[in-house]
Design a protein around this motif. Structure first.
Motif, mmCIF file in Angstrom:
data_model
loop_
_atom_site.group_PDB
_atom_site.id
_atom_site.type_symbol
_atom_site.label_atom_id
_atom_site.label_comp_id
_atom_site.label_asym_id
_atom_site.label_seq_id
_atom_site.Cartn_x
_atom_site.Cartn_y
_atom_site.Cartn_z
ATOM 1 N N LEU A 101 0.834 -1.201 0.000
ATOM 2 C CA LEU A 101 0.000 0.000 0.000
ATOM 3 C C LEU A 101 0.869 1.251 0.000
ATOM 4 N N THR A 129 0.907 3.220 -3.119
ATOM 5 C CA THR A 129 -0.224 4.094 -3.395
ATOM 6 C C THR A 129 0.046 5.512 -2.898
ATOM 7 N N PRO A 145 4.845 6.338 -4.375
ATOM 8 C CA PRO A 145 5.335 5.457 -5.434
ATOM 9 C C PRO A 145 6.845 5.538 -5.622
ATOM 10 N N ARG A 150 0.868 3.608 -8.359
ATOM 11 C CA ARG A 150 -0.109 3.769 -7.278
ATOM 12 C C ARG A 150 -1.200 2.700 -7.372
ATOM 13 N N ASN A 151 -1.714 2.469 -8.583
ATOM 14 C CA ASN A 151 -2.744 1.454 -8.786
ATOM 15 C C ASN A 151 -2.203 0.059 -8.488
ATOM 16 N N ALA A 175 -2.102 -0.515 -4.803
ATOM 17 C CA ALA A 175 -3.438 -0.744 -4.248
ATOM 18 C C ALA A 175 -3.929 -2.153 -4.548
#
Length: 129
Positions: free
Chosen positions: A23, A26, A29, A51-52, A55
């Motif tokens: 995480l 997210t 980065p 970031r994605n 997650a």
């Protein structure tokens, strides 16, 4: 080998918590890529993708923790985590050889987890005997 099967709940909780640590990607980065691959993020698109990615990996970790407590969902969590971790290992070995000196601990850890998870799933499929 029986100890792995009797302790799968704790294996899933610990590995899920460690997986949830992604995480970090997210929220930071740049730091995450530096720690995981020893590289930097370049460009807004790359930042968004990292970031994605963080997650989604954290969600897999959360699934592992949930599956540890929910017997009915355990197999699904282990299958999803095994596929995700196998893809990470394979893609790094195929395309990320330049980063192996930094990413190797994560690759080894994920490889061990895949073996443990698949072993448990095979054992469970046989009826737990």
């Amino acid at each position: 080998m029986q100890i792995i099967f009797s302790q799968i709940k704790w294996i899933m909780i610990v590995s899920g918590a460690i997986t949830c640590s992604m995480l970090l990607a997210t929220f930071s980065p740049e730091l995450n890529l530096k720690l995981t691959f020893g590289s930097n993020v370049e460009g807004e698109l790359a930042v968004m993708i990292v970031r994605n990615w963080g997650a989604l990996i954290a969600l897999v970790g959360a699934m592992l923790i949930y599956g540890a407590y929910s017997q009915a969902n355990r197999s699904l969590a282990l299958v999803v985590a095994s596929i995700s971790k196998s893809a990470f290992v394979a893609l790094n070995l195929i395309y990320g050889q330049a980063y192996l000196s930094v990413s190797l601990p994560a690759l080894v850890f994920d490889s061990i987890l895949v073996v443990l998870f698949l072993s448990y799933l095979a054992w469970e499929r046989k009826g737990g005997k």
